[in-house]
Design an enzyme around this catalytic site. Structure first.
Site, PDB file in Angstrom:
ATOM      1  N   MET A 110       0.848  -1.201   0.000  1.00 10.27           N
ATOM      2  CA  MET A 110       0.000   0.000   0.000  1.00 10.27           C
ATOM      3  C   MET A 110       0.880   1.247   0.000  1.00 10.27           C
ATOM      4  O   MET A 110       0.421   2.334   0.359  1.00 10.27           O
ATOM      5  CB  MET A 110      -0.916   0.010   1.222  1.00 10.27           C
ATOM      6  CG  MET A 110      -1.927  -1.126   1.193  1.00 10.27           C
ATOM      7  SD  MET A 110      -3.435  -0.754   2.104  1.00 10.27           S
ATOM      8  CE  MET A 110      -2.788  -0.411   3.703  1.00 10.27           C
ATOM      9  N   GLY A 121      11.370  -2.992   5.380  1.00  7.29           N
ATOM     10  CA  GLY A 121      10.648  -4.270   5.360  1.00  7.29           C
ATOM     11  C   GLY A 121      10.141  -4.580   3.952  1.00  7.29           C
ATOM     12  O   GLY A 121      10.270  -5.714   3.456  1.00  7.29           O
ATOM     13  N   HIS A 122       9.586  -3.556   3.285  1.00  9.03           N
ATOM     14  CA  HIS A 122       9.121  -3.756   1.910  1.00  9.03           C
ATOM     15  C   HIS A 122      10.314  -3.980   0.968  1.00  9.03           C
ATOM     16  O   HIS A 122      10.226  -4.757   0.018  1.00  9.03           O
ATOM     17  CB  HIS A 122       8.342  -2.533   1.416  1.00  9.03           C
ATOM     18  CG  HIS A 122       7.099  -2.241   2.199  1.00  9.03           C
ATOM     19  ND1 HIS A 122       7.015  -1.242   3.118  1.00  9.03           N
ATOM     20  CD2 HIS A 122       5.877  -2.837   2.186  1.00  9.03           C
ATOM     21  CE1 HIS A 122       5.801  -1.209   3.640  1.00  9.03           C
ATOM     22  NE2 HIS A 122       5.096  -2.166   3.100  1.00  9.03           N
ATOM     23  N   SER A 144       4.777   1.056   8.519  1.00  5.59           N
ATOM     24  CA  SER A 144       4.494   2.397   7.981  1.00  5.59           C
ATOM     25  C   SER A 144       3.933   3.306   9.071  1.00  5.59           C
ATOM     26  O   SER A 144       3.989   4.523   8.963  1.00  5.59           O
ATOM     27  CB  SER A 144       3.493   2.300   6.839  1.00  5.59           C
ATOM     28  OG  SER A 144       3.934   1.350   5.916  1.00  5.59           O
TER      29      SER A 144
HETATM   30  O1  PAF Z   1      -0.114  -5.622   3.697  1.00  2.82           O
HETATM   31  C1  PAF Z   1      -0.515  -4.694   2.952  1.00  2.82           C
HETATM   32  O2  PAF Z   1       0.208  -3.751   2.653  1.00  2.82           O
HETATM   33  C2  PAF Z   1      -1.925  -4.760   2.397  1.00  2.82           C
HETATM   34  O3  PAF Z   1      -2.805  -5.333   3.301  1.00  2.82           O
HETATM   35  C3  PAF Z   1      -1.996  -5.468   1.034  1.00  2.82           C
HETATM   36  C4  PAF Z   1      -1.560  -6.924   1.141  1.00  2.82           C
HETATM   37  C5  PAF Z   1      -1.121  -4.759   0.023  1.00  2.82           C
HETATM   38  C6  PAF Z   1      -3.442  -5.438   0.527  1.00  2.82           C
HETATM   39  O4  PAF Z   1      -3.906  -4.130   0.388  1.00  2.82           O
END
Ligand code: PAF
Length: 309
Positions: A34, A40-41, A211
């Protein structure tokens, strides 16, 4: 390699099919997010890049999974920085659709329901959250199917996908309940994708990256460290084959006045049912997952640690 940002499902299909063809790629990875990305991402994206020939990340703030319009408005939108971070990890395509692109007729009538697994823990304090999250994950997993777009109806059942690239999607262990639900959806509804779990990334002091951490004051950030300390206590006891003594871990959290605990328990990693007997006076045996959630100041934080003994 310059990352390409696409806004529509048609552009995504065209661009990913082209990249797979150019590279004679045998695999495609999808990293749903999102936005408001952090290390982490970045780890999710790097893992996907290491394991696949083509990698697509999605950035979409999904209105369906927010119970509260204020929370949805407050959710940080940092597209430029997010795209730069994804590019650094080697992601090929960023799919950043509008709400109208994902929900062209408004909110969908037919949705995925998370069932009883979505009603406990996080689901108890965020009713409908997991239905909304799974509904968009289902859509994102379909958008990301590699190989010239969506296969014809029935292609999965007839095996017509044989020879198409492998397809993997990456989710953080940090959102353990979401991960368990996505795995369950993929298995219950036969999605043609392998779900890969990526371990939680922590600050040097142990705070799980999120976040939401940007909303913590310095004092709250310090107080929040008690969550990972309590989890670490259980992890150390499990590793030492000792009783987990969950009560003393609860007492540690209670000693921090800025932390308002919601839940803290040890559960079965698949069903998320409490493993009550296993965590008090007898040495811990088997597989478990310690889950914790608390409000620290205005910020709701979750964390977890897998236990194995
Ligand atoms: O974990 C997230 O960032 C959200 O829940 C996801 C998996 C992108 C779904 O909107």
């Amino acid at each position: 390699m310059i990352v390409q940002v696409v806004r529509t499902a048609a552009e995504l299909r065209e661009a990913s099919a082209r990249l797979l063809a150019e590279r004679q790629g045998r695999s495609q990875g999808l990293v749903p997010t999102m936005g408001a990305l952090h290390e982490g991402h970045a780890r999710l994206a790097r893992t996907a890049v290491e394991q696949n020939d083509v990698v697509v990340a999605t950035i979409f703030v999904n209105p369906l999974q927010f119970g509260d319009a204020v929370d949805l408005d407050r959710y940080p939108r940092t597209l430029e920085a997010d795209v730069a971070l994804l590019e650094e990890q080697g992601v090929d395509l960023v799919f950043a659709p509008s709400v109208d692109e994902v929900y062209p007729g408004g909110e969908p009538l037919v949705r995925v329901t998370a069932g009883s697994l979505g009603e406990k823990w996080e689901g108890a304090s965020r009713p409908g959250h997991f239905d909304g999250a799974l509904t968009v994950v289902a859509k994102l997993l379909h958008y990301g199917i590699p190989g010239a777009g969506l296969p014809a109806a029935g292609a999965f059942a007839t095996g017509a996908r044989a020879g198409l690239p492998a397809y993997r999607a990456y989710f953080g262990q940090k959102d353990a309940q979401q991960l368990a639900l996505v795995r369950r959806m993929v298995s219950d509804l036969n999605f043609p994708v392998e779900i890969v779990a990526v371990p939680t990334v922590r600050s040097a002091e142990g705070l799980a990256l999120s976040s939401r951490n940007r909303f913590l004051s310095d004092q709250e950030r310090e107080a929040a460290l008690v969550l990972s300390r309590a989890l670490r206590l259980l992890e150390d006891r499990a590793n030492a084959h000792e009783p987990l003594d969950l009560d003393s871990a609860h007492a540690l959290v209670a000693s921090q006045p800025l932390v308002d605990l919601d839940y803290f328990d040890v559960v079965d990693p698949r069903t998320l049912e409490p493993l009550a007997e296993n965590c008090r006076s007898v040495p811990f045996r088997g597989e478990g997952l310690a889950l914790i959630a608390a409000k620290v100041g205005p910020v709701r934080l979750i964390d977890n640690v897998p236990l194995s003994s």
